[in-house]
Design a protein around this motif. Structure first.
Motif, PDB file in Angstrom:
ATOM      1  N   VAL A 112      42.130  36.816  34.296  1.00  0.00           N
ATOM      2  CA  VAL A 112      40.687  36.753  34.533  1.00  0.00           C
ATOM      3  C   VAL A 112      40.179  36.262  32.930  1.00  0.00           C
ATOM      4  N   ASP A 113      39.457  34.959  32.870  1.00  0.00           N
ATOM      5  CA  ASP A 113      38.886  34.460  31.688  1.00  0.00           C
ATOM      6  C   ASP A 113      37.247  34.357  32.102  1.00  0.00           C
ATOM      7  N   VAL A 114      36.474  35.107  31.606  1.00  0.00           N
ATOM      8  CA  VAL A 114      35.029  34.977  31.626  1.00  0.00           C
ATOM      9  C   VAL A 114      34.577  34.200  30.595  1.00  0.00           C
ATOM     10  N   GLY A 115      33.970  33.084  30.789  1.00  0.00           N
ATOM     11  CA  GLY A 115      33.375  32.140  29.817  1.00  0.00           C
ATOM     12  C   GLY A 115      31.985  31.927  29.899  1.00  0.00           C
ATOM     13  N   GLY A 116      31.447  30.988  29.387  1.00  0.00           N
ATOM     14  CA  GLY A 116      29.891  31.016  29.340  1.00  0.00           C
ATOM     15  C   GLY A 116      29.453  30.481  30.574  1.00  0.00           C
ATOM     16  N   GLY A 117      30.169  29.677  31.306  1.00  0.00           N
ATOM     17  CA  GLY A 117      29.527  28.999  32.732  1.00  0.00           C
ATOM     18  C   GLY A 117      30.169  29.671  33.882  1.00  0.00           C
ATOM     19  N   SER A 118      31.614  29.828  33.620  1.00  0.00           N
ATOM     20  CA  SER A 118      32.466  30.170  34.647  1.00  0.00           C
ATOM     21  C   SER A 118      33.308  31.120  34.731  1.00  0.00           C
ATOM     22  N   SER A 119      34.069  31.879  35.477  1.00  0.00           N
ATOM     23  CA  SER A 119      35.152  32.743  35.444  1.00  0.00           C
ATOM     24  C   SER A 119      36.365  32.207  36.090  1.00  0.00           C
ATOM     25  N   GLU A 120      37.493  32.166  35.410  1.00  0.00           N
ATOM     26  CA  GLU A 120      38.608  31.502  35.919  1.00  0.00           C
ATOM     27  C   GLU A 120      39.658  32.577  36.271  1.00  0.00           C
ATOM     28  N   PHE A 121      40.510  32.603  37.454  1.00  0.00           N
ATOM     29  CA  PHE A 121      41.534  33.500  37.788  1.00  0.00           C
ATOM     30  C   PHE A 121      42.945  32.957  37.944  1.00  0.00           C
ATOM     31  N   ILE A 173      26.547  37.932  41.661  1.00  0.00           N
ATOM     32  CA  ILE A 173      27.890  37.777  41.170  1.00  0.00           C
ATOM     33  C   ILE A 173      28.955  38.175  42.376  1.00  0.00           C
ATOM     34  N   ASP A 174      28.147  39.461  43.089  1.00  0.00           N
ATOM     35  CA  ASP A 174      29.061  39.974  44.247  1.00  0.00           C
ATOM     36  C   ASP A 174      29.203  38.844  45.483  1.00  0.00           C
ATOM     37  N   GLU A 175      28.295  38.149  45.342  1.00  0.00           N
ATOM     38  CA  GLU A 175      28.167  37.044  46.517  1.00  0.00           C
ATOM     39  C   GLU A 175      29.367  36.001  46.242  1.00  0.00           C
ATOM     40  N   ALA A 176      29.412  35.689  44.890  1.00  0.00           N
ATOM     41  CA  ALA A 176      30.355  34.790  44.495  1.00  0.00           C
ATOM     42  C   ALA A 176      31.831  35.460  44.619  1.00  0.00           C
ATOM     43  N   LEU A 177      32.055  36.505  44.097  1.00  0.00           N
ATOM     44  CA  LEU A 177      33.282  37.171  44.232  1.00  0.00           C
ATOM     45  C   LEU A 177      33.871  37.254  45.864  1.00  0.00           C
ATOM     46  N   LYS A 178      32.943  37.115  46.772  1.00  0.00           N
ATOM     47  CA  LYS A 178      33.576  37.038  48.087  1.00  0.00           C
ATOM     48  C   LYS A 178      34.523  35.829  48.521  1.00  0.00           C
ATOM     49  N   GLN A 179      34.248  34.959  47.487  1.00  0.00           N
ATOM     50  CA  GLN A 179      35.056  33.734  47.541  1.00  0.00           C
ATOM     51  C   GLN A 179      36.534  33.871  47.163  1.00  0.00           C
ATOM     52  N   LEU A 180      36.960  34.851  46.527  1.00  0.00           N
ATOM     53  CA  LEU A 180      38.130  35.024  46.145  1.00  0.00           C
ATOM     54  C   LEU A 180      39.104  35.707  47.447  1.00  0.00           C
ATOM     55  N   PRO A 181      40.407  35.083  46.900  1.00  0.00           N
ATOM     56  CA  PRO A 181      41.385  35.395  47.885  1.00  0.00           C
ATOM     57  C   PRO A 181      41.881  37.156  47.608  1.00  0.00           C
ATOM     58  N   GLN A 182      42.624  37.630  48.340  1.00  0.00           N
ATOM     59  CA  GLN A 182      43.210  39.060  47.891  1.00  0.00           C
ATOM     60  C   GLN A 182      44.317  38.687  46.870  1.00  0.00           C
ATOM     61  N   PHE A 183      44.070  39.027  45.884  1.00  0.00           N
ATOM     62  CA  PHE A 183      45.072  38.878  44.733  1.00  0.00           C
ATOM     63  C   PHE A 183      46.191  39.902  44.978  1.00  0.00           C
ATOM     64  N   ASN A 184      45.925  41.335  45.243  1.00  0.00           N
ATOM     65  CA  ASN A 184      46.795  42.414  45.508  1.00  0.00           C
ATOM     66  C   ASN A 184      47.494  42.452  43.937  1.00  0.00           C
ATOM     67  N   ALA A 185      46.743  42.792  42.859  1.00  0.00           N
ATOM     68  CA  ALA A 185      47.401  42.980  41.681  1.00  0.00           C
ATOM     69  C   ALA A 185      46.667  44.255  41.227  1.00  0.00           C
ATOM     70  N   ASP A 186      47.591  45.206  40.598  1.00  0.00           N
ATOM     71  CA  ASP A 186      47.163  46.555  39.870  1.00  0.00           C
ATOM     72  C   ASP A 186      46.591  46.295  38.390  1.00  0.00           C
ATOM     73  N   THR A 226      38.357  43.690  42.769  1.00  0.00           N
ATOM     74  CA  THR A 226      39.739  43.523  42.782  1.00  0.00           C
ATOM     75  C   THR A 226      40.692  44.538  42.767  1.00  0.00           C
ATOM     76  N   CYS A 227      39.948  45.730  42.383  1.00  0.00           N
ATOM     77  CA  CYS A 227      40.604  47.240  42.402  1.00  0.00           C
ATOM     78  C   CYS A 227      41.979  47.277  41.330  1.00  0.00           C
ATOM     79  N   THR A 228      41.497  46.529  40.389  1.00  0.00           N
ATOM     80  CA  THR A 228      42.557  46.611  39.403  1.00  0.00           C
ATOM     81  C   THR A 228      42.244  47.934  38.582  1.00  0.00           C
TER      82      THR A 228
END
Length: 486
Positions: free
Chosen positions: A135-144, A182-195, A274-276
């Motif tokens: 997870v890369d939290v930048g100034g404008g976006s976050s990448e996974f 933020i929570d609304e945006a996170l709903k777009q994420l797939p299930q990563f299933n990573a600890d 993500t429950c990591t």
């Protein structure tokens, strides 16, 4: 000078330059790194994404100086990428044309998925292998990026970044609105299933640096530091509640005061979503990913199996006059296979022992006298990649030696002993390493020395062992072990 490559990463908040120098085909180290808080996205998010003139002026000036630095190292390549702020800006072409005209530099504006990929391959190559979500939290976006079996799989990008959240919500003191966004945006994420979550970027590094200071962590390396979600979220909760004075006492640097809380909030929501449960700090990211994608372009963007660029860099730079370490590594491996069971050593430590053997003589490249201390220092400070903190500390400590002393008696009082295995294991590994070293005292080939084990006795046979017989008295062997020269 060996070939250098400069990488410029224009983020929404900060712009960074890294100059990489190759020492052999895949080995490298960083010669120079500089950061400028140009904030090219400043006031853009409240102006429909349009880059503002003052922010563009700052960035253009910094780019000019970055290029001057790159030229001072005779960089053969200058690779420049830009991320969220420029890919979102309707007037990005104005800035890109200006930089091309003023500095003859072509900036590549990369997609969110490509940005995630660069961060992912940097972590896949330069952290210990693990299945994890980067997870890369930048100034404008976050990448996974999802890492599985050493490969980068799922890529995703969301428009949630520190400067964006600050300008849209925190500047209006609308924290509930920020959480909902933020929570609304996170709903777009797939299930990563990573600890495990690997944190990339300045916000995660700032939190990690502060947490390490707060906990008085013994090793001063951000890259590879790990903690659990309970400790991390407990600390970030304190940051969210803190005023400026309290932030200082939590070891947050003043230049982070205005963006640290939006960044913390984003990370908190991601971790909970993500429950990591295991968190790892990455000291590498987009810049290293851009460099590696160029370096490894004919190798599937991955290093060869069992290749460690930090180990190779140290050998390239400090062990160029002798293959003694490599011969000791061959003999150490054979001795370990003989003695691991009778000395009750966990087989996992063979890996660290062999690396320590390879690096035995690197300190000679600094100064022969007290070279063991120099070898220890070089390993502790330059072993950065693809090793855990515990592995780095063990390898480095095994390189320390003092005649007539056990290895455990040399453990630093500064506290890194907490990262080492038990004393018996440390002493046994050190004994094997030093035994291989003295058996190679006449700088013979490891294949000319025969070793066997029976009932507490290591039997040694071979030519040119006179010096080894003399030096055996200098090392401390485990009490249940004897060496006999047949």
């Amino acid at each position: 000078m060996a070939k250098c490559t400069a990488v410029i990463d224009i983020g929404s908040n900060s712009m960074r330059l890294a100059v990489f120098q190759k020492t052999s085909r895949f080995a490298f180290h960083i010669l120079h790194e500089v950061k400028s808080s140009v904030r090219i996205s400043e006031h853009a998010y409240i102006n429909n994404g349009f880059l503002q003139e003052e922010a563009m002026d700052r960035t253009a000036k910094a780019i000019g100086e970055f290029l001057s630095i790159a030229r001072s190292f005779d960089a053969r390549k200058i690779l420049c990428v830009a991320t969220s702020a420029l890919r979102d800006a309707p007037n990005a072409s104005v800035f890109l044309s200006r930089i091309q005209r003023e500095h003859n530099l072509s900036i590549k504006v990369i997609s969110g998925e490509k940005e995630a990929y660069f961060g992912g391959i940097a972590c896949a190559n330069l952290l210990p292998r693990m299945d994890a979500l980067t997870v890369d939290v930048g100034g404008g976006s976050s990448e996974f990026a999802l890492l599985r079996n050493g490969k980068v799989e799922t890529l995703f990008s969301l428009n949630i970044g520190t400067v964006r959240i600050k300008e849209l919500f925190f500047d209006q003191n609308n924290i509930p609105g920020a959480i909902a966004y933020i929570d609304e945006a996170l709903k777009q994420l797939p299930q990563f299933n990573a600890d495990t979550l690997i944190g990339i970027g300045g916000t995660f590094r700032a939190i990690t640096r502060a947490l390490m200071k707060k906990e008085n962590y013994p090793l001063r390396k951000l890259h590879g530091f790990s903690t659990d979600d309970t400790r991390f979220l407990g600390f970030t909760g304190q940051i969210l509640e803190a005023g400026a004075k309290k932030l200082r006492s939590l070891y947050i640097k003043p230049d982070r005061f205005d963006t640290i809380k939006p960044g913390v909030l984003i990370l908190e929501r991601i971790i909970r979503h993500t429950c990591t449960t295991q968190l790892v700090c990455s000291g590498v990211g987009v810049r290293e990913g851009v460099f590696l994608s160029d370096l490894l372009r004919n190798s599937g963007d991955m290093f060869p199996a069992n290749y460690n660029p930090s180990v190779r860099y140290l050998l390239d730079t400090y062990a160029i006059h002798s293959n003694h370490g490599l011969q000791c590594a061959h003999l150490s491996k054979r001795l370990f296979e003989l003695l691991a069971s009778p000395l009750n050593i966990n087989p996992i430590y063979q890996y660290e022992l062999v690396i320590a053997a390879k690096l035995l003589s690197i300190g000679v490249g600094v100064r022969y006298y007290a070279y063991q201390r120099h070898s220890h220092y070089l390993a502790m400070n330059a072993l950065d990649y693809a090793l855990s903190h515990s592995q780095i500390v063990l390898i480095s400590h095994l390189l320390l030696f003092k005649k007539g002393h056990s290895s455990s008696s040399l453990i630093s009082k500064e506290g890194y002993g907490s990262l080492l295995p038990d004393n018996a294991t440390v002493d046994a590994l050190s004994a094997i390493l030093r035994l291989s070293h003295i058996l190679m005292a006449s700088r013979v080939n490891a294949s000319s020395v025969s070793v066997s084990y029976e009932k507490g006795i290591v039997h040694v046979q071979g030519d040119n062992l006179y010096l080894a017989r003399e030096q055996l008295k200098n090392i401390i062997l485990p009490k249940n072990l004897t060496v006999v020269f047949d």
